[in-house]
Design a protein around this motif. Structure first.
Motif, short mmCIF file in Angstrom:
data_model
loop_
_atom_site.label_atom_id
_atom_site.label_comp_id
_atom_site.label_asym_id
_atom_site.label_seq_id
_atom_site.Cartn_x
_atom_site.Cartn_y
_atom_site.Cartn_z
N LEU A 73 -10.81 -4.98 -3.50
CA LEU A 73 -9.58 -4.71 -2.62
C LEU A 73 -9.32 -6.15 -2.11
O LEU A 73 -10.44 -6.90 -1.36
N VAL A 109 -4.47 -4.04 -4.70
CA VAL A 109 -3.87 -3.57 -3.43
C VAL A 109 -4.73 -2.70 -2.55
O VAL A 109 -4.59 -2.47 -1.32
N SER A 110 -5.29 -1.50 -3.50
CA SER A 110 -5.90 -0.37 -2.79
C SER A 110 -6.91 0.25 -3.98
O SER A 110 -6.87 -0.12 -5.04
N THR A 125 2.57 1.48 -3.56
CA THR A 125 1.80 1.91 -4.60
C THR A 125 1.32 3.46 -4.59
O THR A 125 1.17 4.32 -5.23
N ASN A 129 -0.44 2.46 -10.39
CA ASN A 129 -1.79 2.96 -9.95
C ASN A 129 -2.56 3.12 -11.33
O ASN A 129 -1.80 3.73 -12.33
N ARG A 164 0.85 -1.10 -0.23
CA ARG A 164 0.22 -0.02 -0.06
C ARG A 164 0.64 1.19 0.05
O ARG A 164 0.61 2.32 -0.77
N GLU A 165 2.09 1.26 0.83
CA GLU A 165 2.74 2.52 0.92
C GLU A 165 3.56 2.60 -0.37
O GLU A 165 3.69 3.70 -1.00
#
Length: 137
Positions: A88, A56-57, A11, A36, A8-9
């Motif tokens: 997700l 991922v997000s 991306t 993204n 997450r960080e």
């Protein structure tokens, strides 16, 4: 030193959309990339590899598939005959050679696993959206 990678960080730090970045390589054969995405991509296939997607997000990610098309141009004419929705945490593998088109209405972070050397536009390499990723980084 060995460290964990927080997807997450990572991306969240990718600049722009449809701009894949290399994370790591497995067994010198498969590359893990993050990106993204937002909006729709182009129809394409990867003739020599399956391509795995992990949401991922954000999300959802719609993977449009044209199971009957042999070329991107055929897929554009025919359109999707199957759609797989990734929310997700979901994962999906596009079979080798299948025409597909990722679409995300909202900003969505993805992880992709594919053979080293695979470009994001597959059989449409050289398209204006083609990104060549340094997989040695």
């Amino acid at each position: 030193m060995h460290t964990a990678i927080n997807l997450r960080e990572r991306t969240a730090n990718v600049q722009g959309f449809w701009n894949p970045e290399h994370l790591l390589t497995l067994d010198q054969s498969h590359s893990l990339k993050i990106a993204n995405i937002k909006g729709g991509f182009i129809w394409h296939s990867h003739p020599n590899t399956d391509e795995m997607f992990y949401c991922v997000s954000g999300g959802p990610l719609r993977m449009e598939l044209c199971t009957t098309a042999k070329t991107p141009e055929d897929a554009e004419k025919t359109g999707a005959d199957e759609v797989v929705v990734l929310n997700l945490g979901d994962v999906f593998s596009v079979p080798m050679g299948m025409q597909h088109r990722p679409v995300a209405e909202n900003e969505t972070g993805i992880l992709m696993i594919e053979k080293v050397g695979t470009v994001n536009t597959g059989d449409r390499e050289g398209d204006e959206r083609t990104v060549y990723v340094d997989e040695k980084a």
